[in-house]
Design a protein around this motif. Structure first.
Motif, PDB file in Angstrom:
ATOM      1  N   GLY A   1       8.678  -2.681   4.762  1.00 30.22           N
ATOM      2  CA  GLY A   1       8.229  -2.038   3.751  1.00 30.22           C
ATOM      3  C   GLY A   1       9.453  -1.185   2.975  1.00 30.22           C
ATOM      4  O   GLY A   1       9.293  -0.515   2.079  1.00 30.22           O
TER       5      GLY A   1
ATOM      6  N   ASP B   1      11.901  -1.027   0.155  1.00 24.64           N
ATOM      7  CA  ASP B   1      12.027  -1.642  -1.320  1.00 24.64           C
ATOM      8  C   ASP B   1      13.636  -1.753  -1.313  1.00 24.64           C
ATOM      9  O   ASP B   1      14.368  -0.900  -1.501  1.00 24.64           O
ATOM     10  CB  ASP B   1      11.567  -0.845  -2.286  1.00 24.64           C
ATOM     11  CG  ASP B   1      11.789  -1.317  -3.625  1.00 24.64           C
ATOM     12  OD1 ASP B   1      11.655  -2.482  -3.836  1.00 24.64           O
ATOM     13  OD2 ASP B   1      11.870  -0.554  -4.412  1.00 24.64           O
TER      14      ASP B   1
ATOM     15  N   HIS C   1      12.399   5.342   3.071  1.00 21.44           N
ATOM     16  CA  HIS C   1      11.119   5.379   2.440  1.00 21.44           C
ATOM     17  C   HIS C   1      10.742   3.994   2.546  1.00 21.44           C
ATOM     18  O   HIS C   1      11.341   2.811   2.351  1.00 21.44           O
ATOM     19  CB  HIS C   1      11.212   5.659   0.817  1.00 21.44           C
ATOM     20  CG  HIS C   1      10.075   5.449   0.045  1.00 21.44           C
ATOM     21  ND1 HIS C   1       9.027   6.284   0.107  1.00 21.44           N
ATOM     22  CD2 HIS C   1       9.628   4.369  -0.827  1.00 21.44           C
ATOM     23  CE1 HIS C   1       8.118   5.764  -0.464  1.00 21.44           C
ATOM     24  NE2 HIS C   1       8.433   4.540  -1.114  1.00 21.44           N
TER      25      HIS C   1
ATOM     26  N   SER D   1       7.032   1.532   1.838  1.00 21.85           N
ATOM     27  CA  SER D   1       5.979   1.501   0.907  1.00 21.85           C
ATOM     28  C   SER D   1       4.566   1.263   1.649  1.00 21.85           C
ATOM     29  O   SER D   1       3.600   1.408   1.277  1.00 21.85           O
ATOM     30  CB  SER D   1       6.037   0.232   0.078  1.00 21.85           C
ATOM     31  OG  SER D   1       6.341  -0.773   0.748  1.00 21.85           O
ATOM     32  N   THR D   2       4.840   0.782   3.156  1.00 20.16           N
ATOM     33  CA  THR D   2       3.433   0.533   3.990  1.00 20.16           C
ATOM     34  C   THR D   2       3.842   1.197   5.216  1.00 20.16           C
ATOM     35  O   THR D   2       4.911   1.459   5.544  1.00 20.16           O
ATOM     36  CB  THR D   2       3.550  -0.870   4.384  1.00 20.16           C
ATOM     37  OG1 THR D   2       4.539  -1.584   4.728  1.00 20.16           O
ATOM     38  CG2 THR D   2       3.237  -1.732   2.841  1.00 20.16           C
TER      39      THR D   2
END
Length: 248
Positions: free
Chosen positions: A202, A204, A245, A247-248
């Protein structure tokens, strides 16, 4: 006899070391590709027009042989060989694993630096780059042994800069954060590919080896009166060791 500036890159068989060797060759350096895996460094050196040297940086005799192969003059040394092994908490840590991490990251850097420092000085404009880690500046759960080792690299780098003041050798520490390479996390998780992949799940665009190689090349190609003391390099997604961070 090559008139190109000479660079030594340890741990050049994969990851950041391999990428750094490629980047420096592209910048005009004759690169001594140094690692334990002969087949890999020979293939890389053949491709780059460099010189392959099989060497375990924790073995003083092999490091002496490396110094003999390099000769009396060296423009750039990149101490990259290292690694992280295991994620046990301090209370459950295996002292043998900690010793191994310390030997590879700290003692290996020490031996190579000691052996090649006279050649760096003799160049009249030498540069020493130690690849540390953000783990050399902070601590985190499960990272005790690696943090201890990389704090050692950080301390050694700062000490060298003080002790070499007045000599024509720049000293730089580059401390990468999250870098996705083919082997780093895989080695840390004892070959568990799924666990290694989950580190980056997840995220990026984690950094890749070429990003750090670009930083090394930039440092090495500044005017020699410019010393980049320390660089901390993280992907945009990583604000801190514990703040990433996903994303999932």
């Amino acid at each position: 006899m090559s008139t190109s500036p000479a660079a030594v890159v340890t741990g050049a068989s994969s990851g950041i070391g391999e990428a750094t060797a490629r980047a420096l060759a592209g910048a005009g350096f004759h690169v001594f590709c140094v690692a334990r895996r002969t087949d890999r460094v020979e293939a890389l050196a053949d491709e780059l027009g460099g010189t392959a040297v099989t060497c375990d940086v924790t073995d003083a005799a092999q490091v002496d042989a490396l110094a003999a192969a390099v000769g009396d003059r060296l423009d750039l040394l990149v101490n990259n060989a290292g690694g992280a092994f295991g994620l046990e908490q301090v209370s459950a840590a295996d002292p043998a694993v900690w010793r191994h991490m310390y030997d590879v990251n700290v003692i290996g850097t020490l031996l190579v630096t000691q052996a090649l420092l006279p050649a760096l000085v003799a160049s009249g404009a030498g540069t020493l780059v130690n690849i540390s880690s953000t783990a050399g500046h902070i601590t985190y759960e499960g990272g005790g042994g690696y943090a201890v080792a990389k704090h050692g690299v950080t301390a050694m780098t700062g000490t060298l800069r003080l002790e070499l003041n007045g000599l024509p050798v720049r000293v730089t520490e580059i401390a990468p954060g999250m870098v996705r390479t083919e082997e780093f996390s895989l080695n840390r998780f004892g070959g568990d590919q799924e666990a290694a992949d989950n580190v980056y799940a997840g995220v990026d665009e984690p950094l890749v080896a070429a990003d750090i190689a670009d930083m090394v090349t930039w440092v090495a190609t500044r005017p020699h009166h410019v010393n980049i003391d320390s660089m901390t390099v993280r992907p945009l997604a990583q604000a801190a060791q514990h703040k990433v961070h996903r994303s999932t």
